[in-house]
Design an enzyme around this catalytic site. Structure first.
Site, mmCIF file in Angstrom:
data_model
loop_
_atom_site.group_PDB
_atom_site.id
_atom_site.type_symbol
_atom_site.label_atom_id
_atom_site.label_comp_id
_atom_site.label_asym_id
_atom_site.label_seq_id
_atom_site.Cartn_x
_atom_site.Cartn_y
_atom_site.Cartn_z
ATOM 1 N N HIS A 1 42.514 48.132 40.742
ATOM 2 C CA HIS A 1 42.660 46.879 41.465
ATOM 3 C C HIS A 1 42.176 47.006 42.910
ATOM 4 C CE1 HIS A 1 45.312 45.818 38.095
ATOM 5 N NE2 HIS A 1 45.174 44.554 38.482
ATOM 6 N N LYS B 1 46.634 44.944 46.667
ATOM 7 C CA LYS B 1 47.704 44.793 45.680
ATOM 8 C C LYS B 1 48.889 45.652 46.101
ATOM 9 C CE LYS B 1 48.597 44.956 40.697
ATOM 10 N NZ LYS B 1 49.188 43.601 40.707
#
Length: 250
Positions: A135, A139
Site C-alpha cells: 500500500h 496507510k
C-alpha cells in the site's frame, strides 16, 4: 420508484469524495448528506438518510455507528480497526435496533473480494501459503484489513480440510522478518510511495507455485462494491462482515 437516500461520512477524504460522486451518479440513489470532519451527526437524521456510507477513521467509526443505529440508519462501513471487543459492542447495538443492517467490508473492490475467494478455494491444495499486501505510505494500519481477512479465510479453509501446518524451518529471525502471524498464515506488509492498494497470495507445493494477485489502481475501483453494499444492506438486518456475502459467490 423512490430513490435510496444515502449519506456519506468522511466525504472530504479521497475515497469519501469518490463515493459522493458515485452516489450522485447512481440513478437509483439520492445523496442527502455529505459530512466531513467537524460536521455534526444530527444532519444524518435531519436529511432522512436511509443508509450511511462510513469512510472515516477507527477513532470516529464507533460514535458514528452508535448514532446511526440509534436512529435506524443502515450503514456500509469501510473503516478498519475492528477488534472482537468492538464487534461485540456493535452487535449489542444491533440487538437494540432490530431491522437495521450494517455491512463491514475490509475491501469494496469486487476484484479484491474475488481474490480472497480464489485464495480460500486454493489454500487446501498447497502446502505453503503466505500473504503480501502493498500500500501507499499514508496507510495507518498494518497489515491491511483485506490481508487480515484473506489470511483468516485461508486458515478456515485449511482447518476445514485438515491441512497440516505449512513447513518452515526458520530457527532464528529478526523481529518481523517472517511477517505477522494471522491464524497461522504469515502476512507481510509493504509501504511504498507510488502504490495504492495491492495484494498477492503466494501458494506453494512440490514442483509448483500459484500466485493470486489483485491491484487497485484508483479509488474508483471501490465504488461498485460501495453501491452494491448500500443497495443490499437495507434488506439485510444485523451484521454482515465481508462484501462476499452480497456477491452470491457460493
Amino acid at each position: 420508484m423512490s430513490k435510496l437516500r444515502v449519506a456519506v461520512l468522511g466525504a472530504k477524504g479521497r475515497i469519501g469524495s469518490e463515493a459522493v460522486r458515485a452516489v450522485e451518479a447512481a440513478e437509483d440513489m439520492e445523496l442527502v448528506a455529505a459530512l466531513g470532519r467537524g460536521d455534526g451527526l444530527e444532519a444524518l437524521a435531519e436529511s432522512g438518510a436511509q443508509v450511511a456510507v462510513e469512510l472515516t477513521t477507527p477513532a470516529s467509526v464507533m460514535d458514528n455507528l452508535d448514532y446511526c443505529l440509534r436512529h435506524g440508519i443502515h450503514a456500509v462501513v469501510g473503516t478498519t480497526g475492528w477488534t472482537d471487543e468492538r464487534l461485540a459492542r456493535l452487535n449489542a447495538w444491533l440487538d437494540a435496533s432490530p431491522g437495521t443492517g450494517v455491512l463491514i467490508a475490509p475491501n469494496f473492490s469486487i476484484g479484491a473480494v474475488l481474490t480472497m475467494k480464489f485464495a480460500q478455494i486454493a489454500a487446501p491444495y498447497f502446502e505453503s501459503v503466505e500473504v503480501v499486501e502493498l500500500h501507499h505510505p499514508n496507510k495507518v494500519d498494518a497489515p491491511s484489513g483485506t490481508a487480515t481477512r484473506t489470511a483468516q479465510l485461508i486458515a478456515q479453509a485449511r482447518q476445514k480440510a485438515g491441512s497440516a501446518p505449512a513447513p518452515d524451518a526458520t530457527a532464528t529471525a529478526l523481529d518481523g522478518a517472517r511477517g505477522a502471524n494471522v491464524d497461522g498464515v504469515p502476512v507481510h506488509a509493504v509501504r511504498l510511495r507510488g502504490l495504492l492498494a495491492h495484494q498477492e497470495v503466494l501458494l506453494g507445493a512440490e514442483g509448483e507455485t500459484l500466485t493470486v494477485r489483485h491491484d487497485s489502481l484508483h479509488h474508483s475501483s471501490f465504488m461498485p462494491g460501495i453501491l452494491l453494499g448500500a443497495r443490499r444492506v437495507v434488506t439485510t438486518p444485523g451484521l454482515t462482515f465481508g462484501l462476499e456475502h452480497f456477491l452470491d459467490l457460493n
